[in-house]
Design a protein around this motif. Structure first.
Motif, PDB file in Angstrom:
ATOM      1  N   GLU A 123      -7.910  16.452  16.034  1.00  0.00           N
ATOM      2  CA  GLU A 123      -8.209  16.478  17.638  1.00  0.00           C
ATOM      3  C   GLU A 123      -6.857  16.837  18.242  1.00  0.00           C
ATOM      4  O   GLU A 123      -5.819  16.616  17.835  1.00  0.00           O
ATOM      5  N   THR A 124      -6.883  17.563  19.692  1.00  0.00           N
ATOM      6  CA  THR A 124      -5.977  17.687  20.625  1.00  0.00           C
ATOM      7  C   THR A 124      -6.270  17.377  21.896  1.00  0.00           C
ATOM      8  O   THR A 124      -7.413  17.490  22.403  1.00  0.00           O
ATOM      9  N   VAL A 125      -5.339  16.635  22.550  1.00  0.00           N
ATOM     10  CA  VAL A 125      -5.562  16.114  23.754  1.00  0.00           C
ATOM     11  C   VAL A 125      -4.606  16.983  24.759  1.00  0.00           C
ATOM     12  O   VAL A 125      -3.509  16.973  24.625  1.00  0.00           O
ATOM     13  N   SER A 126      -5.334  17.542  25.676  1.00  0.00           N
ATOM     14  CA  SER A 126      -4.535  18.455  26.831  1.00  0.00           C
ATOM     15  C   SER A 126      -4.997  17.803  28.126  1.00  0.00           C
ATOM     16  O   SER A 126      -5.751  16.836  28.287  1.00  0.00           O
ATOM     17  N   ALA A 127      -4.435  18.404  29.047  1.00  0.00           N
ATOM     18  CA  ALA A 127      -4.910  17.768  30.578  1.00  0.00           C
ATOM     19  C   ALA A 127      -6.328  18.320  30.787  1.00  0.00           C
ATOM     20  O   ALA A 127      -6.940  17.828  31.790  1.00  0.00           O
ATOM     21  N   GLU A 128      -6.755  19.388  29.996  1.00  0.00           N
ATOM     22  CA  GLU A 128      -8.236  19.776  30.165  1.00  0.00           C
ATOM     23  C   GLU A 128      -9.051  18.846  29.442  1.00  0.00           C
ATOM     24  O   GLU A 128     -10.536  18.555  29.794  1.00  0.00           O
ATOM     25  N   GLY A 129      -8.569  17.785  28.672  1.00  0.00           N
ATOM     26  CA  GLY A 129      -9.325  16.970  27.877  1.00  0.00           C
ATOM     27  C   GLY A 129      -9.317  16.973  26.326  1.00  0.00           C
ATOM     28  O   GLY A 129      -8.336  17.750  25.915  1.00  0.00           O
ATOM     29  N   LEU A 130     -10.126  16.670  25.598  1.00  0.00           N
ATOM     30  CA  LEU A 130     -10.299  16.612  23.999  1.00  0.00           C
ATOM     31  C   LEU A 130     -10.900  17.507  23.314  1.00  0.00           C
ATOM     32  O   LEU A 130     -11.916  17.990  23.955  1.00  0.00           O
ATOM     33  N   HIS A 131     -10.459  18.268  22.556  1.00  0.00           N
ATOM     34  CA  HIS A 131     -11.061  19.202  21.744  1.00  0.00           C
ATOM     35  C   HIS A 131     -10.408  19.398  20.250  1.00  0.00           C
ATOM     36  O   HIS A 131      -9.447  19.019  19.901  1.00  0.00           O
ATOM     37  N   PRO A 132     -11.283  19.921  19.359  1.00  0.00           N
ATOM     38  CA  PRO A 132     -10.823  20.212  17.983  1.00  0.00           C
ATOM     39  C   PRO A 132      -9.490  20.741  17.759  1.00  0.00           C
ATOM     40  O   PRO A 132      -9.378  21.811  18.761  1.00  0.00           O
ATOM     41  N   ALA A 133      -8.656  20.278  17.104  1.00  0.00           N
ATOM     42  CA  ALA A 133      -7.279  21.048  17.029  1.00  0.00           C
ATOM     43  C   ALA A 133      -7.604  22.310  16.264  1.00  0.00           C
ATOM     44  O   ALA A 133      -8.546  22.524  15.517  1.00  0.00           O
ATOM     45  N   THR A 134      -6.667  23.070  16.659  1.00  0.00           N
ATOM     46  CA  THR A 134      -6.775  24.418  15.962  1.00  0.00           C
ATOM     47  C   THR A 134      -6.058  24.486  14.558  1.00  0.00           C
ATOM     48  O   THR A 134      -5.385  23.316  14.215  1.00  0.00           O
ATOM     49  N   GLN A 135      -6.456  25.319  13.812  1.00  0.00           N
ATOM     50  CA  GLN A 135      -6.061  25.448  12.394  1.00  0.00           C
ATOM     51  C   GLN A 135      -4.508  25.446  12.327  1.00  0.00           C
ATOM     52  O   GLN A 135      -3.811  24.887  11.474  1.00  0.00           O
ATOM     53  N   VAL A 136      -3.887  26.141  13.415  1.00  0.00           N
ATOM     54  CA  VAL A 136      -2.463  26.272  13.383  1.00  0.00           C
ATOM     55  C   VAL A 136      -1.790  24.982  13.635  1.00  0.00           C
ATOM     56  O   VAL A 136      -0.838  24.477  13.065  1.00  0.00           O
ATOM     57  N   LYS A 160     -14.168  17.046   9.016  1.00  0.00           N
ATOM     58  CA  LYS A 160     -13.255  17.428   7.869  1.00  0.00           C
ATOM     59  C   LYS A 160     -13.013  18.837   8.047  1.00  0.00           C
ATOM     60  O   LYS A 160     -13.719  19.692   8.799  1.00  0.00           O
ATOM     61  N   VAL A 161     -11.782  19.205   7.896  1.00  0.00           N
ATOM     62  CA  VAL A 161     -11.397  20.491   8.274  1.00  0.00           C
ATOM     63  C   VAL A 161     -10.585  20.856   6.892  1.00  0.00           C
ATOM     64  O   VAL A 161      -9.708  20.403   6.292  1.00  0.00           O
ATOM     65  N   ALA A 162     -11.117  22.320   6.462  1.00  0.00           N
ATOM     66  CA  ALA A 162     -10.448  22.945   5.450  1.00  0.00           C
ATOM     67  C   ALA A 162      -9.138  23.923   5.816  1.00  0.00           C
ATOM     68  O   ALA A 162      -9.499  24.381   7.005  1.00  0.00           O
ATOM     69  N   PHE A 163      -8.230  23.688   5.296  1.00  0.00           N
ATOM     70  CA  PHE A 163      -6.833  24.385   5.782  1.00  0.00           C
ATOM     71  C   PHE A 163      -6.931  25.871   5.552  1.00  0.00           C
ATOM     72  O   PHE A 163      -6.046  26.668   5.905  1.00  0.00           O
TER      73      PHE A 163
END
Length: 244
Positions: A123-136, A160-163
């Motif tokens: 996951e990634t947290v930004s000023a806009e909130g929490l969202h799933p992290a990108t593949q990159v 789970k995330v496949a690379f």
């Protein structure tokens, strides 16, 4: 081989026992626990006694590090409660836990990411909130490891995330705390929207690893009442509802 993957128990003994009973139904061969074992305003002493007796394959999370390195004055309310409830042999056990661990050659255990016990992996947290992290973002956070499977915790979210190159990252979710809030790096909330305990099973079928997610009912009302008695109504709400 079937591996039970647990994380973020947070002193919730009833949730842990329910997950262990479910694991027994699946004939699990190995128990792996990814940190943040005892810290919570519930039953840290009893949870420590139970978990340590199982001799699991375990690593430390950020709460183990904080319990071992911070003074009572520096600790937050949850760690302070936990520190005062645990016995010396519980600290001895935590001292022996590695921050990361390579398992079965293919599998890397981490709490947050391979390099941090507080950073989010999937996951990634930004000023806009929490969202799933990108593949990159995920690939960058896994830089430096060639493990085919990376098991992580910390965010309490089953994912789970496949690379795309044969590698797989898996977060089993939290055994003991379905919702929480944090202020770093921006204020955000985690809400799983149900009070169930969560874990994952990792199955090796001739070298081809597959993961399945499991949710388990337990007496979360009893856990919520313990949190209330210990002066933590926000934990009680999270335990009853999976929401804040």
């Amino acid at each position: 081989m079937e591996i039970a993957v647990l994380a973020d128990i947070h002193g919730n003994l009833a949730a842990l026992d329910a997950v262990l009973a479910d694991c027994a139904l699946h004939g699990v061969d190995q128990l792996v626990v990814l940190g943040d074992h005892f810290s919570g305003p519930l039953l840290p002493f009893e949870t420590a006694e139970r978990l340590i007796s199982l001799a699991p394959t375990a690593i430390a999370g950020n709460h183990e590090r904080q319990l071992l390195t911070q003074s009572l004055h520096e600790m937050g309310e949850t760690d302070r409660f936990t520190c005062q409830a645990l016995a010396p042999h519980h600290f001895d056990w935590m001292t022996g836990l590695p921050a990361t661990l390579r398992l079965e050659n293919d599998i890397l255990l981490v709490h947050g990411t391979p390099t941090s016990d507080t950073a989010y992996f999937l996951e990634t947290v930004s000023a806009e909130g929490l969202h799933p992290a990108t593949q990159v973002e995920i690939v960058a956070r896994a830089e430096g490891t060639d493990a085919r499977i990376i098991l992580c915790g910390h965010t309490h979210i089953q994912r789970k995330v496949a690379f795309g190159d044969g590698r797989l990252a898996i977060n089993p979710g939290s055994v003991g705390l379905p919702a929480y809030e944090d202020t770093e790096p921006f204020p955000h909330q985690i809400s799983n929207t149900s009070p169930h305990a969560r874990y994952a099973l990792l199955n090796d079928a001739n070298g081809d690893w597959a993961a399945s997610f499991h949710t388990v009912a337990y007496d979360w009302e009893q856990a919520a009442q313990i949190a209330e008695r210990n002066g933590r109504p926000e934990w009680a709400r999270a335990l009853r509802t999976g929401r804040l």
